[in-house]
Design a protein around this motif. Structure first.
Motif, PDB file in Angstrom:
ATOM      1  N   GLU B  48       0.918  -1.162   0.045  1.00 54.75           N
ATOM      2  CA  GLU B  48      -0.069  -0.086   0.126  1.00 54.75           C
ATOM      3  C   GLU B  48       0.893   1.264  -0.077  1.00 54.75           C
ATOM      4  OE1 GLU B  48      -3.027   1.780   3.023  1.00 54.75           O
ATOM      5  OE2 GLU B  48      -3.297  -0.368   2.845  1.00 54.75           O
ATOM      6  N   ILE B  49       0.730   1.983  -1.111  1.00 49.59           N
ATOM      7  CA  ILE B  49       1.430   3.244  -1.066  1.00 49.59           C
ATOM      8  C   ILE B  49       0.725   4.333  -0.406  1.00 49.59           C
ATOM      9  CG2 ILE B  49       2.764   5.156  -2.642  1.00 49.59           C
ATOM     10  CD1 ILE B  49       3.459   2.215  -3.384  1.00 49.59           C
ATOM     11  N   PRO B  50       1.670   5.246   0.678  1.00 47.05           N
ATOM     12  CA  PRO B  50       0.994   6.064   1.390  1.00 47.05           C
ATOM     13  C   PRO B  50       0.419   7.253   0.505  1.00 47.05           C
ATOM     14  CG  PRO B  50       2.986   5.685   2.240  1.00 47.05           C
ATOM     15  CD  PRO B  50       3.215   5.106   1.103  1.00 47.05           C
ATOM     16  N   THR B  52       0.352  10.328   1.022  1.00 40.63           N
ATOM     17  CA  THR B  52       0.992  11.589   1.333  1.00 40.63           C
ATOM     18  C   THR B  52       2.267  11.547   0.629  1.00 40.63           C
ATOM     19  OG1 THR B  52       1.784  10.925   3.404  1.00 40.63           O
ATOM     20  CG2 THR B  52       0.005  12.265   3.604  1.00 40.63           C
ATOM     21  N   LEU B  53       2.732  10.443   0.008  1.00 38.56           N
ATOM     22  CA  LEU B  53       4.004  10.284  -0.626  1.00 38.56           C
ATOM     23  C   LEU B  53       4.341  11.115  -1.917  1.00 38.56           C
ATOM     24  CD1 LEU B  53       6.747   8.737  -0.335  1.00 38.56           C
ATOM     25  CD2 LEU B  53       6.100   6.800  -1.452  1.00 38.56           C
ATOM     26  N   LYS B  54       3.276  11.003  -2.905  1.00 35.42           N
ATOM     27  CA  LYS B  54       3.334  11.676  -3.985  1.00 35.42           C
ATOM     28  C   LYS B  54       3.535  13.153  -4.231  1.00 35.42           C
ATOM     29  CE  LYS B  54       0.623  11.939  -8.341  1.00 35.42           C
ATOM     30  NZ  LYS B  54      -0.668  11.417  -8.712  1.00 35.42           N
ATOM     31  N   ARG B  56       4.343  14.896  -1.422  1.00 29.76           N
ATOM     32  CA  ARG B  56       5.714  15.163  -0.852  1.00 29.76           C
ATOM     33  C   ARG B  56       6.834  15.205  -1.898  1.00 29.76           C
ATOM     34  NH1 ARG B  56       6.039  12.240   4.896  1.00 29.76           N
ATOM     35  NH2 ARG B  56       4.339  13.181   5.981  1.00 29.76           N
ATOM     36  N   LEU B  57       6.871  14.072  -2.492  1.00 30.91           N
ATOM     37  CA  LEU B  57       8.025  13.955  -3.463  1.00 30.91           C
ATOM     38  C   LEU B  57       7.862  15.126  -4.458  1.00 30.91           C
ATOM     39  CD1 LEU B  57       7.797  10.188  -4.291  1.00 30.91           C
ATOM     40  CD2 LEU B  57       9.794  11.411  -3.157  1.00 30.91           C
ATOM     41  N   LEU B  58       6.729  15.490  -5.081  1.00 33.98           N
ATOM     42  CA  LEU B  58       6.617  16.421  -5.966  1.00 33.98           C
ATOM     43  C   LEU B  58       6.998  17.823  -5.571  1.00 33.98           C
ATOM     44  CD1 LEU B  58       3.517  15.141  -8.025  1.00 33.98           C
ATOM     45  CD2 LEU B  58       6.101  14.956  -8.695  1.00 33.98           C
ATOM     46  N   LYS B  60       9.038  18.480  -3.532  1.00 28.15           N
ATOM     47  CA  LYS B  60      10.585  18.710  -2.943  1.00 28.15           C
ATOM     48  C   LYS B  60      11.377  19.081  -3.925  1.00 28.15           C
ATOM     49  CE  LYS B  60      12.275  16.431   1.220  1.00 28.15           C
ATOM     50  NZ  LYS B  60      13.067  15.435   1.651  1.00 28.15           N
ATOM     51  N   ILE B  61      10.779  18.727  -5.229  1.00 25.06           N
ATOM     52  CA  ILE B  61      11.674  18.916  -6.426  1.00 25.06           C
ATOM     53  C   ILE B  61      12.104  20.513  -6.586  1.00 25.06           C
ATOM     54  CG2 ILE B  61      12.182  18.803  -9.006  1.00 25.06           C
ATOM     55  CD1 ILE B  61       9.900  16.388  -8.683  1.00 25.06           C
ATOM     56  N   PRO B  62      11.212  21.326  -6.495  1.00 22.65           N
ATOM     57  CA  PRO B  62      11.786  22.573  -7.068  1.00 22.65           C
ATOM     58  C   PRO B  62      12.760  23.244  -5.766  1.00 22.65           C
ATOM     59  CG  PRO B  62       9.449  22.764  -6.394  1.00 22.65           C
ATOM     60  CD  PRO B  62       9.763  21.335  -6.508  1.00 22.65           C
ATOM     61  N   MET B  64      15.288  22.142  -4.622  1.00 19.12           N
ATOM     62  CA  MET B  64      16.866  21.879  -4.948  1.00 19.12           C
ATOM     63  C   MET B  64      17.215  22.029  -6.535  1.00 19.12           C
ATOM     64  SD  MET B  64      17.020  18.334  -2.684  1.00 19.12           S
ATOM     65  CE  MET B  64      15.621  17.812  -3.139  1.00 19.12           C
ATOM     66  N   GLN B  65      18.135  22.493  -6.753  1.00 19.81           N
ATOM     67  CA  GLN B  65      18.751  22.763  -7.961  1.00 19.81           C
ATOM     68  C   GLN B  65      19.504  21.791  -8.247  1.00 19.81           C
ATOM     69  OE1 GLN B  65      18.099  24.773 -10.925  1.00 19.81           O
ATOM     70  NE2 GLN B  65      16.279  25.161  -9.656  1.00 19.81           N
ATOM     71  N   PRO B  66      19.493  20.921  -9.415  1.00 11.81           N
ATOM     72  CA  PRO B  66      20.449  19.646  -9.580  1.00 11.81           C
ATOM     73  C   PRO B  66      21.985  20.356  -9.993  1.00 11.81           C
ATOM     74  CG  PRO B  66      18.935  20.231 -11.737  1.00 11.81           C
ATOM     75  CD  PRO B  66      18.491  21.164 -10.543  1.00 11.81           C
TER      76      PRO B  66
END
Lengths: 183, 146
Positions: B48-50, B52-54, B56-58, B60-62, B64-66
């Motif tokens: 089962e995928i939580p 809130t995970l999706k 949260r992941l999205l 977090k992206i902006p 940090m600059q790669p």
């Protein structure tokens, strides 16, 4: 996905284009979370490590040379994150030895695999998997549950393909031995 | 396993046989093969995928600059690499020159018998024969060297 589209995606990923990365995250986060859930057997830790994996992948997107698929690369990062967390956990355990019993109870309650044991057969299979050695467990997990090929598993674990095949076959035999007396 | 009834009762023997065969079949069907085990592993229920995970992941992206490689990155080359390449190029040119023009071999002066007379003649590097007046002597057959 066609070869041209894949190349374009790869180029955009390496350029750090957010939208392409977002698509890659959406495509892979379930798989990475599942991997982490099986490895850690702890919902919170699995979630945390999944986030760390994707954060680390985004931060080091330039180092992705496309020698393997993006999924394999992510699995490799996830596996390293798991190893790191295990090391730091060991350090913590040395300091907080008294809380072991409490931790065990908490871990069992948050085990994502506990919720899946709907029937006896699945429960036995999970139990059998727990009896495996760590290298065998990871090899089985990556190949049969995560659906990676032997070559991809070898890349994730940084091992020769032959070793991975041997680990898988040994693990299957151990599982069969465990289950044959119980099923 | 059912107990063997004894040789005198044929009917019971048949019944005994059918029972044991059935038991064997059941035992065989229960035996776990590696193939079926692998199939069971592949069919394990999905974790089962939580929810809130999706997000949260999205989210977090902006943040940090790669890390991207600079456009013009300066690279060091080993001087030895250039030396070896240059030596190889020179060697190839020398080889081409030698193949085209041949190796220099000093001419030899020998006394040979030519048209029933002895002559002092020079062999050049291409094995052509010249007399003392530098006139080309046609190379025909063998000349006997004295």
């Amino acid at each position: 996905m066609g070869l041209r589209a894949e190349r374009k995606n790869l180029k955009e990923l390496r350029q750090g284009r957010r939208k392409t990365y977002e698509a890659a995250v959406l495509q892979n986060y379930r798989s990475i979370y599942r991997f982490m859930a099986y490895l850690t057997r702890d919902t919170e830790l699995a979630e945390e490590l999944t986030q760390e994996t994707f954060a680390s992948a985004w931060a080091n997107i330039d180092s992705y040379k496309a020698r393997s698929s993006f999924k394999t690369w992510l699995h490799r990062i996830a596996y390293r994150k798991f190893i790191d967390s295990k090391r730091s956990q060991r350090r913590e355990v040395a300091f907080v030895a008294d809380l072991d019993v409490e931790n065990d109870n908490a871990t069992q309650a948050s085990d994502p695999l506990q919720r899946l044991t709907t029937d006896e057969h699945t429960r036995l299979l999970y139990e059998a998997m727990r009896s495996l050695k760590q290298d065998e467990y990871i090899a089985i997990l990556l190949h049969y549950i995560q659906g990676l090929s032997f070559r991809q598993v070898a890349k994730v674990l940084n091992l020769p393909v032959g070793t991975v095949k041997w680990q898988n076959s040994r693990a299957l035999k151990t599982l069969r031995k465990y289950l044959s007396g119980r099923v | 396993m059912a107990e063997f009834p004894g040789p005198e009762n044929i009917k019971e023997i048949f019944i005994w046989q059918s029972i044991t065969m059935k038991q064997k079949r059941e035992k065989k069907s229960k035996r776990i093969t590696l193939k079926s085990l692998a199939a069971n592993l592949r069919r394990l229920p999905e974790v089962e995928i939580p929810e809130t995970l999706k997000p949260r992941l999205l989210a977090k992206i902006p943040d940090m600059q790669p890390k991207l490689a600079p456009a013009h990155q300066f690279r060091w080359y080993h001087a030895g690499d250039f030396g070896v390449t240059a030596a190889a190029v020179v060697f190839i040119f020398v080889l081409i020159f030698l193949i085209n023009y041949g190796l220099y071999t000093p001419s030899r002066i020998e006394i040979i018998e030519f048209d029933t007379s002895l002559r002092c003649a020079t062999w050049d590097q291409n094995n052509f024969l010249y007399d003392q007046n530098n006139t080309y002597l046609e190379k025909s057959g063998s000349y006997e060297l004295k």
